[in-house]
Structure formats: C-alpha cells, structure tokens
Design a protein around this motif. Sequence first.
Motif, PDB file in Angstrom:
ATOM      1  N   TYR A  68       0.914  -1.105   0.029  1.00  0.00           N
ATOM      2  CA  TYR A  68      -0.053   0.040  -0.050  1.00  0.00           C
ATOM      3  C   TYR A  68       0.863   1.116   0.222  1.00  0.00           C
ATOM      4  O   TYR A  68       1.910   1.225   0.596  1.00  0.00           O
ATOM      5  N   THR A  69       0.175   2.433  -0.790  1.00  0.00           N
ATOM      6  CA  THR A  69       1.171   3.428  -0.740  1.00  0.00           C
ATOM      7  C   THR A  69       0.874   4.508  -0.011  1.00  0.00           C
ATOM      8  O   THR A  69       1.670   5.548   0.291  1.00  0.00           O
ATOM      9  N   ARG A  70      -0.261   4.537   1.003  1.00  0.00           N
ATOM     10  CA  ARG A  70      -0.638   5.662   1.801  1.00  0.00           C
ATOM     11  C   ARG A  70      -1.327   5.125   2.937  1.00  0.00           C
ATOM     12  O   ARG A  70      -1.809   4.273   2.978  1.00  0.00           O
ATOM     13  N   LEU A  71      -0.821   5.884   4.019  1.00  0.00           N
ATOM     14  CA  LEU A  71      -1.627   5.991   5.230  1.00  0.00           C
ATOM     15  C   LEU A  71      -2.160   7.191   5.639  1.00  0.00           C
ATOM     16  O   LEU A  71      -1.440   8.304   5.683  1.00  0.00           O
ATOM     17  N   THR A  72      -3.309   7.286   5.392  1.00  0.00           N
ATOM     18  CA  THR A  72      -4.170   8.858   5.721  1.00  0.00           C
ATOM     19  C   THR A  72      -5.088   8.925   6.915  1.00  0.00           C
ATOM     20  O   THR A  72      -5.898   7.866   7.096  1.00  0.00           O
ATOM     21  N   TRP A  73      -5.379   9.971   7.441  1.00  0.00           N
ATOM     22  CA  TRP A  73      -6.114  10.223   8.561  1.00  0.00           C
ATOM     23  C   TRP A  73      -6.466  11.576   8.553  1.00  0.00           C
ATOM     24  O   TRP A  73      -5.980  12.401   7.870  1.00  0.00           O
ATOM     25  N   SER A  74      -7.654  11.780   9.413  1.00  0.00           N
ATOM     26  CA  SER A  74      -8.019  13.241   9.514  1.00  0.00           C
ATOM     27  C   SER A  74      -7.746  13.878  10.961  1.00  0.00           C
ATOM     28  O   SER A  74      -7.866  12.683  11.697  1.00  0.00           O
ATOM     29  N   VAL A  75      -7.466  15.066  11.115  1.00  0.00           N
ATOM     30  CA  VAL A  75      -7.555  15.370  12.680  1.00  0.00           C
ATOM     31  C   VAL A  75      -8.178  16.803  12.791  1.00  0.00           C
ATOM     32  O   VAL A  75      -8.400  17.470  11.896  1.00  0.00           O
ATOM     33  N   LEU A  76      -8.867  16.876  14.040  1.00  0.00           N
ATOM     34  CA  LEU A  76      -9.462  18.257  14.133  1.00  0.00           C
ATOM     35  C   LEU A  76      -8.660  19.372  14.108  1.00  0.00           C
ATOM     36  O   LEU A  76      -7.569  19.127  14.857  1.00  0.00           O
ATOM     37  N   ASP A  77      -8.724  20.580  13.501  1.00  0.00           N
ATOM     38  CA  ASP A  77      -7.933  21.516  13.505  1.00  0.00           C
ATOM     39  C   ASP A  77      -7.730  22.082  14.782  1.00  0.00           C
ATOM     40  O   ASP A  77      -6.375  22.851  15.089  1.00  0.00           O
ATOM     41  N   TRP A  78      -8.276  22.058  15.984  1.00  0.00           N
ATOM     42  CA  TRP A  78      -8.022  22.474  17.308  1.00  0.00           C
ATOM     43  C   TRP A  78      -7.254  21.323  18.185  1.00  0.00           C
ATOM     44  O   TRP A  78      -6.897  21.848  19.263  1.00  0.00           O
ATOM     45  N   ASN A  79      -7.009  20.149  17.640  1.00  0.00           N
ATOM     46  CA  ASN A  79      -6.502  19.432  18.428  1.00  0.00           C
ATOM     47  C   ASN A  79      -4.991  19.260  18.213  1.00  0.00           C
ATOM     48  O   ASN A  79      -4.095  18.612  17.805  1.00  0.00           O
ATOM     49  N   ALA A  91       0.405  17.621   6.923  1.00  0.00           N
ATOM     50  CA  ALA A  91      -1.147  17.993   6.874  1.00  0.00           C
ATOM     51  C   ALA A  91      -1.219  18.253   5.076  1.00  0.00           C
ATOM     52  O   ALA A  91      -0.302  18.646   4.433  1.00  0.00           O
ATOM     53  N   GLN A  92      -2.580  17.952   4.776  1.00  0.00           N
ATOM     54  CA  GLN A  92      -2.846  18.069   3.254  1.00  0.00           C
ATOM     55  C   GLN A  92      -3.840  19.326   3.254  1.00  0.00           C
ATOM     56  O   GLN A  92      -5.047  19.108   2.839  1.00  0.00           O
ATOM     57  N   ASP A  93      -3.157  20.347   3.279  1.00  0.00           N
ATOM     58  CA  ASP A  93      -4.035  21.376   3.824  1.00  0.00           C
ATOM     59  C   ASP A  93      -4.732  21.986   2.320  1.00  0.00           C
ATOM     60  O   ASP A  93      -5.695  22.838   2.545  1.00  0.00           O
ATOM     61  N   GLU A  94      -4.384  21.488   1.206  1.00  0.00           N
ATOM     62  CA  GLU A  94      -4.891  22.074   0.072  1.00  0.00           C
ATOM     63  C   GLU A  94      -6.185  21.147  -0.247  1.00  0.00           C
ATOM     64  O   GLU A  94      -6.909  21.522  -0.939  1.00  0.00           O
ATOM     65  N   TRP A  95      -6.570  20.251   0.678  1.00  0.00           N
ATOM     66  CA  TRP A  95      -7.802  19.319   0.234  1.00  0.00           C
ATOM     67  C   TRP A  95      -8.886  19.749   1.541  1.00  0.00           C
ATOM     68  O   TRP A  95      -8.386  20.163   2.697  1.00  0.00           O
ATOM     69  N   THR A  96     -10.280  19.882   1.233  1.00  0.00           N
ATOM     70  CA  THR A  96     -11.128  20.073   2.341  1.00  0.00           C
ATOM     71  C   THR A  96     -12.095  18.991   2.172  1.00  0.00           C
ATOM     72  O   THR A  96     -12.568  18.480   1.054  1.00  0.00           O
TER      73      THR A  96
END
Length: 161
Positions: free
Chosen positions: A114-125, A139-144
């Motif tokens: 596999y080529t990626r390990l991805t997750w999200s985190v709340l911006d205040w955390n 961080a993948q800031d260019e993605w919403t």
Amino acid sequence: MRRAEPADVPAITDLIYGLAEYEKARHECTVAPAQIEAALFSPEPAVFAHVVEVAAADGPQVVGTAIWFRNFSTWDGVHGIYLEDLFVAPEHRGRGYGTALLAALAEECATKGYTRLTWSVLDWNAPSISFYESLGAVAQDEWTAYRLSGNALAELAAQAR
C-alpha cells in the motif's frame, strides 16, 4: 499491540465513545457493540482494528485502538489505509502506544504494498497534530473534506430513484 479479536468489542466500543467525548461530539456517537462486532468480524469485513493491551491486576485490558479500512488511489492504482479512529485512553498516553498503533498500520502498508496511510485530525487538536508531525506526517492543507449526512444525504439519494 495486536489485531483486534471479538472479545475486544466492548473495550473498542468504550474507546470509540471516549474519542467522541474527547472530540466534544459524544452526542453524535450512537454505535452499539453489535455494530462494531459485525463490521470487524463479519465473513468479509471491510473494517479492521488493532488494539493495545496492557497487563492489569484483574487481567489484560485494552487501552487503545486504531480502526481502519482500505482505500484506493486511482492515481497510483494501489490500495492504502484510511485510519478512521486512533485513540489511547488518557491515563495510558505518553507510553508510546499511539506510535505503536501507527507503526503497525505503516507495517501493514509496507507488507501489502500500500502506498498511503491517511487520516484526519480536528484543527483544534494541537497535541495530536504535534504528535503526527513528529512522526513525519504532513498536513494536506490543500484538500477540504466534505460530508453528506442526514436529510441532505437522503434528499440526494432520492434523486437516484
């Protein structure tokens, strides 16, 4: 640290509620242990989990979990892992358990190609963001992220009929 087993379902469910509480969204969490068991241990599961288990006076205790599923990159043509939840009980933090869980998922990626390990985190955390960046995560800031749920999801689904 190990793959989750059916006997871990109550502890995993408790940790999910602990994460919801930490993320100030306990009121949104409605999952039942039977749903977790069905998702993780059906004949063809689409969701997987690792747990951290520690010795306790009354026997082994699950104190952390990583719940994940495979995703797919159309650009690479290869699967990756999306980490849905990573949570270590507050009284067990600072012992390397979060790192161990992420390392296990990185190893899963490496052994399966596999080529990626991805997750999200709340911006205040901030504590979690700092932890992830210390591991080299970017961080993948260019993605919403977007989400459809509730009435909006039902209304869009109705257009398919």
